[in-house]
Design a protein around this motif. Structure first.
Motif, PDB file in Angstrom:
ATOM      1  N   VAL A  87      68.048  68.785 -57.526  1.00 22.98           N
ATOM      2  CA  VAL A  87      68.473  69.539 -56.341  1.00 22.98           C
ATOM      3  C   VAL A  87      69.988  69.578 -56.232  1.00 22.98           C
ATOM      4  N   VAL A  88      70.636  68.443 -56.486  1.00 24.38           N
ATOM      5  CA  VAL A  88      72.100  68.386 -56.382  1.00 24.38           C
ATOM      6  C   VAL A  88      72.753  69.292 -57.412  1.00 24.38           C
ATOM      7  N   LYS A  90      71.584  71.980 -58.654  1.00 29.03           N
ATOM      8  CA  LYS A  90      71.345  73.390 -58.347  1.00 29.03           C
ATOM      9  C   LYS A  90      72.009  73.838 -57.041  1.00 29.03           C
ATOM     10  N   GLU A  91      71.975  72.949 -56.023  1.00 29.62           N
ATOM     11  CA  GLU A  91      72.370  73.385 -54.683  1.00 29.62           C
ATOM     12  C   GLU A  91      73.476  72.545 -54.043  1.00 29.62           C
ATOM     13  N   GLY A  92      73.920  71.463 -54.691  1.00 30.46           N
ATOM     14  CA  GLY A  92      74.997  70.656 -54.140  1.00 30.46           C
ATOM     15  C   GLY A  92      74.499  69.442 -53.365  1.00 30.46           C
ATOM     16  N   VAL A  93      75.435  68.501 -53.114  1.00 27.57           N
ATOM     17  CA  VAL A  93      75.054  67.227 -52.514  1.00 27.57           C
ATOM     18  C   VAL A  93      74.616  67.371 -51.051  1.00 27.57           C
ATOM     19  N   LEU A  94      75.068  68.420 -50.366  1.00 30.66           N
ATOM     20  CA  LEU A  94      74.697  68.581 -48.962  1.00 30.66           C
ATOM     21  C   LEU A  94      73.190  68.745 -48.783  1.00 30.66           C
ATOM     22  N   LYS A  95      72.506  69.196 -49.824  1.00 36.72           N
ATOM     23  CA  LYS A  95      71.056  69.352 -49.748  1.00 36.72           C
ATOM     24  C   LYS A  95      70.332  68.004 -49.653  1.00 36.72           C
ATOM     25  N   LEU A  96      71.080  66.917 -49.914  1.00 34.18           N
ATOM     26  CA  LEU A  96      70.467  65.588 -49.810  1.00 34.18           C
ATOM     27  C   LEU A  96      70.249  65.169 -48.355  1.00 34.18           C
ATOM     28  N   GLU A  97      70.862  65.897 -47.416  1.00 36.57           N
ATOM     29  CA  GLU A  97      70.730  65.537 -46.013  1.00 36.57           C
ATOM     30  C   GLU A  97      69.268  65.563 -45.551  1.00 36.57           C
ATOM     31  N   SER A  98      68.524  66.535 -46.018  1.00 40.75           N
ATOM     32  CA  SER A  98      67.118  66.618 -45.610  1.00 40.75           C
ATOM     33  C   SER A  98      66.330  65.408 -46.114  1.00 40.75           C
ATOM     34  N   PHE A  99      66.647  64.936 -47.325  1.00 43.24           N
ATOM     35  CA  PHE A  99      65.968  63.754 -47.861  1.00 43.24           C
ATOM     36  C   PHE A  99      66.395  62.501 -47.094  1.00 43.24           C
ATOM     37  N   MET A 100      67.664  62.454 -46.690  1.00 43.97           N
ATOM     38  CA  MET A 100      68.158  61.303 -45.938  1.00 43.97           C
ATOM     39  C   MET A 100      67.436  61.194 -44.598  1.00 43.97           C
ATOM     40  N   VAL A 101      67.172  62.326 -43.967  1.00 43.97           N
ATOM     41  CA  VAL A 101      66.477  62.321 -42.675  1.00 43.97           C
ATOM     42  C   VAL A 101      65.031  61.868 -42.840  1.00 43.97           C
ATOM     43  N   LEU A 112      72.447  57.374 -49.614  1.00 44.60           N
ATOM     44  CA  LEU A 112      72.435  58.836 -49.618  1.00 44.60           C
ATOM     45  C   LEU A 112      73.593  59.397 -48.786  1.00 44.60           C
ATOM     46  N   ARG A 113      73.874  58.776 -47.666  1.00 41.98           N
ATOM     47  CA  ARG A 113      74.976  59.249 -46.820  1.00 41.98           C
ATOM     48  C   ARG A 113      76.321  59.132 -47.548  1.00 41.98           C
ATOM     49  N   LEU A 114      76.491  58.058 -48.304  1.00 41.70           N
ATOM     50  CA  LEU A 114      77.729  57.896 -49.066  1.00 41.70           C
ATOM     51  C   LEU A 114      77.900  59.015 -50.087  1.00 41.70           C
ATOM     52  N   VAL A 115      76.791  59.383 -50.740  1.00 36.42           N
ATOM     53  CA  VAL A 115      76.853  60.475 -51.725  1.00 36.42           C
ATOM     54  C   VAL A 115      77.171  61.790 -51.027  1.00 36.42           C
ATOM     55  N   ILE A 116      76.502  62.038 -49.908  1.00 28.36           N
ATOM     56  CA  ILE A 116      76.718  63.287 -49.160  1.00 28.36           C
ATOM     57  C   ILE A 116      78.166  63.374 -48.667  1.00 28.36           C
ATOM     58  N   ASP A 117      78.734  62.249 -48.250  1.00 32.84           N
ATOM     59  CA  ASP A 117      80.102  62.230 -47.729  1.00 32.84           C
ATOM     60  C   ASP A 117      81.155  62.310 -48.829  1.00 32.84           C
ATOM     61  N   GLY A 118      80.704  62.316 -50.078  1.00 36.05           N
ATOM     62  CA  GLY A 118      81.645  62.460 -51.180  1.00 36.05           C
ATOM     63  C   GLY A 118      82.346  61.187 -51.590  1.00 36.05           C
ATOM     64  N   LEU A 225      72.210  56.902 -57.867  1.00 37.90           N
ATOM     65  CA  LEU A 225      72.932  57.773 -56.944  1.00 37.90           C
ATOM     66  C   LEU A 225      74.426  57.800 -57.248  1.00 37.90           C
ATOM     67  N   ALA A 226      74.949  56.699 -57.770  1.00 42.60           N
ATOM     68  CA  ALA A 226      76.345  56.718 -58.226  1.00 42.60           C
ATOM     69  C   ALA A 226      76.497  57.681 -59.399  1.00 42.60           C
ATOM     70  N   SER A 227      75.493  57.742 -60.262  1.00 43.71           N
ATOM     71  CA  SER A 227      75.520  58.681 -61.388  1.00 43.71           C
ATOM     72  C   SER A 227      75.436  60.127 -60.883  1.00 43.71           C
ATOM     73  N   ILE A 228      74.623  60.357 -59.860  1.00 41.14           N
ATOM     74  CA  ILE A 228      74.539  61.690 -59.263  1.00 41.14           C
ATOM     75  C   ILE A 228      75.892  62.087 -58.681  1.00 41.14           C
ATOM     76  N   ALA A 229      76.529  61.143 -57.978  1.00 45.05           N
ATOM     77  CA  ALA A 229      77.848  61.425 -57.405  1.00 45.05           C
ATOM     78  C   ALA A 229      78.883  61.710 -58.493  1.00 45.05           C
ATOM     79  N   TYR A 230      78.704  61.064 -59.643  1.00 48.02           N
ATOM     80  CA  TYR A 230      79.629  61.270 -60.766  1.00 48.02           C
ATOM     81  C   TYR A 230      79.385  62.611 -61.452  1.00 48.02           C
ATOM     82  N   GLY A 231      78.203  63.181 -61.214  1.00 49.74           N
ATOM     83  CA  GLY A 231      77.887  64.480 -61.800  1.00 49.74           C
ATOM     84  C   GLY A 231      77.195  64.412 -63.143  1.00 49.74           C
TER      85      GLY A 231
END
Length: 246
Positions: A87-88, A90-101, A112-118, A225-231
């Motif tokens: 998902v990240v 294809k659509e970016g890290v902001l899409k993780l907000e729905s999973f965080m909720v 997840l919030r740390l990843v979303i916050d960049g 998730l650190a790997s996801i943040a790293y891209g």
């Protein structure tokens, strides 16, 4: 239901009872309520004295996990993380907000919030590692009550044995009372050593094993998730995940 725990206790008891009866010993002679109360109450009294009330309550509450083993959620979480990675990309890290909720685990929410916050990957790892360390420390302090019970029980058993011998010495003039005092003395030692090595220490070791699985789950989450943040590519992340599921 964890049948290994139930089977282990049953096997130990059967072995003791059969061993007692093989040479003509009476099983009833092992049942000494006074010895049992001295050993159990004395042991848990000593454990309570050395423990914080919160740790003591938490350790007692964890006893249920010895017989009803919690689900190993690592495989399900690994599948979720793999999906998050796709998902990240294809659509970016902001899409993780729905999973965080949707998630109920506060630790998962935090990472997840740390990843979303960049947050940088190194920062995610440092914060996650610190939280995992504190979580493991608290859990081990709770589990420690069973280790401590395993250490105190044999000594309390000896204390009860001495009390039984004192009872014998006080009633040397009445032979009818000697048998009960001697029985309490020897059975108390059996209770102390038996409870320590057949119950308390195995419970502590079982809980430590379950804790390690839980810690492994959170380590997998932080690393992935650190790997996801790293891209990193989804395939690389899946390779990382597979290492935690061996």
């Amino acid at each position: 239901m964890d049948w290994a725990s139930l089977g282990g206790i049953a096997l130990a008891l059967i072995g003791i009872l059969i061993g007692q009866s093989i040479d003509g010993g009476r099983i009833g002679s092992l049942l000494q309520p006074s010895a049992f109360f001295i050993v159990t109450f004395g042991t848990f009294g000593a454990v309570l004295l050395q423990s914080r009330p919160l740790n003591f309550r938490s350790g007692i509450a964890k006893l249920k996990y010895v017989f009803v083993e919690p689900l190993d959620q690592r495989t399900a979480l690994a599948m979720e993380i793999s999906h998050w990675s796709i998902v990240v990309r294809k659509e970016g890290v902001l899409k993780l907000e729905s999973f965080m909720v949707e998630t109920a685990d506060p630790f998962v929410k935090k990472i997840l919030r740390l990843v979303i916050d960049g947050a940088p990957p190194q920062t995610i790892k440092e914060i996650g590692a610190n939280d995992i360390y504190q979580y493991e420390l608290n859990e081990r302090n709770a589990i420690k009550i069973w280790d401590s019970a395993g250490g105190y029980a044999p000594t309390i058993g000896i204390l009860a044995a001495v009390m039984g011998l004192i009872h014998v010495m006080e009633n040397l003039s009445d032979p009818t009372l000697l048998g009960s005092g001697i029985a309490i003395a020897f059975v108390s030692t059996i209770y102390g050593v038996g409870l320590a090595n057949l119950v308390f220490i195995p419970i502590a070791n079982k809980l430590k094993t379950l804790l390690q699985l839980e810690v492994s789950k959170y380590e997998m989450l932080v690393e992935s998730l650190a790997s996801i943040a790293y891209g990193e590519h989804t395939k690389v992340i899946e390779d990382r995940l597979s290492g935690y599921l061996l």
